[in-house]
Design an enzyme around this catalytic site. Structure first.
Site, short mmCIF file in Angstrom:
data_model
loop_
_atom_site.label_atom_id
_atom_site.label_comp_id
_atom_site.label_asym_id
_atom_site.label_seq_id
_atom_site.Cartn_x
_atom_site.Cartn_y
_atom_site.Cartn_z
N GLU A 238 11.36 113.33 88.16
CA GLU A 238 11.82 111.94 88.27
C GLU A 238 11.23 111.08 87.17
O GLU A 238 10.00 111.03 86.98
CB GLU A 238 11.47 111.38 89.66
CG GLU A 238 11.94 109.95 89.83
CD GLU A 238 11.97 109.46 91.28
OE1 GLU A 238 11.75 110.27 92.20
OE2 GLU A 238 12.22 108.25 91.48
N ASP B 273 12.98 115.80 102.76
CA ASP B 273 11.67 115.35 102.27
C ASP B 273 10.63 115.39 103.38
O ASP B 273 10.87 114.86 104.48
CB ASP B 273 11.77 113.90 101.78
CG ASP B 273 12.00 113.81 100.29
OD1 ASP B 273 11.63 114.76 99.56
OD2 ASP B 273 12.54 112.78 99.84
N GLU C 222 6.09 116.05 97.29
CA GLU C 222 5.70 115.49 96.01
C GLU C 222 4.31 115.97 95.59
O GLU C 222 3.40 116.05 96.41
CB GLU C 222 5.68 113.95 96.10
CG GLU C 222 7.06 113.36 96.40
CD GLU C 222 7.06 111.83 96.49
OE1 GLU C 222 6.00 111.20 96.24
OE2 GLU C 222 8.12 111.28 96.81
N LYS D 139 11.22 119.40 100.77
CA LYS D 139 10.74 118.95 99.45
C LYS D 139 9.45 118.18 99.66
O LYS D 139 9.30 117.47 100.65
CB LYS D 139 11.80 118.07 98.77
CG LYS D 139 11.32 117.44 97.47
CD LYS D 139 12.47 116.88 96.64
CE LYS D 139 12.87 115.47 96.94
NZ LYS D 139 11.80 114.46 96.84
N ASP E 108 13.28 110.75 101.53
CA ASP E 108 12.53 109.69 102.21
C ASP E 108 12.92 108.31 101.65
O ASP E 108 12.43 107.29 102.12
CB ASP E 108 11.02 109.94 102.18
CG ASP E 108 10.48 110.04 100.77
OD1 ASP E 108 11.26 109.94 99.81
OD2 ASP E 108 9.24 110.24 100.63
N SER E 109 13.84 108.31 100.67
CA SER E 109 14.44 107.04 100.23
C SER E 109 15.23 106.41 101.38
O SER E 109 15.62 105.24 101.29
CB SER E 109 15.36 107.27 99.02
OG SER E 109 16.25 108.35 99.27
#
Ligand code: KIV
Length: 271
Positions: free
Chosen positions: A189, A90, A122, A120, A51-52
């Site tokens: 991270e 993501d 978070e 993925k 999602d970057s």
């Protein structure tokens, strides 16, 4: 003997075998067809449709604005280019927190509409139900702990996480939980290298670090950062392998000079 060397297609099982053999796992982000094809040919094991993309492709300050539809668009473009790498996508902010049914629907849309191989997300304990439900549908899940950019407004800054004992303890417990739930790997991270090493020793699933030191099972970087397309982002953990910003700028200036002077196109470059 190398697990990775002759692998035609990277799967979650291949990654597990690599961890067991002590072979480092390589992971980079990809958001489009052309770059994904290059990275795949280079033998990168995992391509993360991160999602970057919200930052480096769309120019947002955070990862929060990117939508599920936009992630699926990026992921489909990457999947069309890839022959070998595992493609992980993501789940964007708002598509899995709080409601495990919504989480499953989001994961299924990604898998069905993009053809990617895994998702993925978070967080740890807070997203346990979402992870359970996604896994129950047979969708492989990669976890992400430490600095989790979707929670930036809770953290307040992008500084190193889990330096204090309490947060380090929660991270260690969350990592254990993600493994017990059945996640196939976890991204760590921006946490102290010592803590990452301790967690890597305790877990049997692969840990992929970004700013988490060298004692984990693999490394990930944002491709635009490691190629030097982004210029102002300079965290300590980032190694730049190219300075593409200046290389592309020079090429574009050269092109503009040639057009303006009439040097381009030449006789040979026309019909
Ligand atoms: O979105 C992303 O690029 C990521 C990496 C930083 C791991 O999550």
């Amino acid at each position: 003997m190398s697990v990775n060397k002759d692998i035609k297609r990277v799967t979650t099982h291949v990654l597990q075998a690599m961890k067991e053999q002590g072979e480092k796992i390589t992971m980079l982000t990809a958001y489009d067809f052309s770059m994904a094809g290059i990275l795949d040919e280079a033998g990168i094991d995992i391509l993360l449709v991160g999602d970057s993309a919200s930052n480096v492709m769309a120019g947002h300050e955070t990862t929060l604005p990117i939508t599920l539809d936009q992630m699926i668009y990026h992921a489909s473009s990457v999947v069309r280019a890839v022959k070998r790498a595992l493609v992980v996508v993501d789940l964007p902010f708002g598509s899995y927190q709080g409601n495990s049914r919504v989480a499953l629907e989001s994961a299924i849309r990604i898998m069905k509409e993009s053809g990617a191989h895994a998702v993925k997300l978070e967080g740890g304990r807070e997203v346990e139900e979402s992870i359970r439900r996604i896994l129950s549908a047979g969708v492989p899940v990669m976890g992400h702990l430490g600095l989790t950019p979707q929670s930036i407004y809770k953290f307040g800054t992008y500084t190193v996480r889990a330096k204090e004992a309490e947060e380090a303890k929660k991270l260690t417990e969350d990592a254990q939980l993600l493994q017990e739930l059945g996640c196939f790997a976890i991204v760590l991270e921006k946490i102290p290298a010592k803590l990452a090493k301790k967690v890597a020793e305790q877990l049997y699933i692969p840990l992929i670090g970004i700013g988490a030191g060298g004692a984990v099972d693999g490394q990930v970087l944002v491709t635009h950062d490691m190629l030097g397309i982004t210029k102002d982002f300079q965290p300590r953990f980032l190694r730049r392998y190219l300075d593409l910003f200046d290389a592309i700028k020079d090429a574009a200036e050269h092109y503009a000079r040639d057009v303006r002077s009439g040097d381009f196109p030449s006789e040979k470059e026309q019909y």
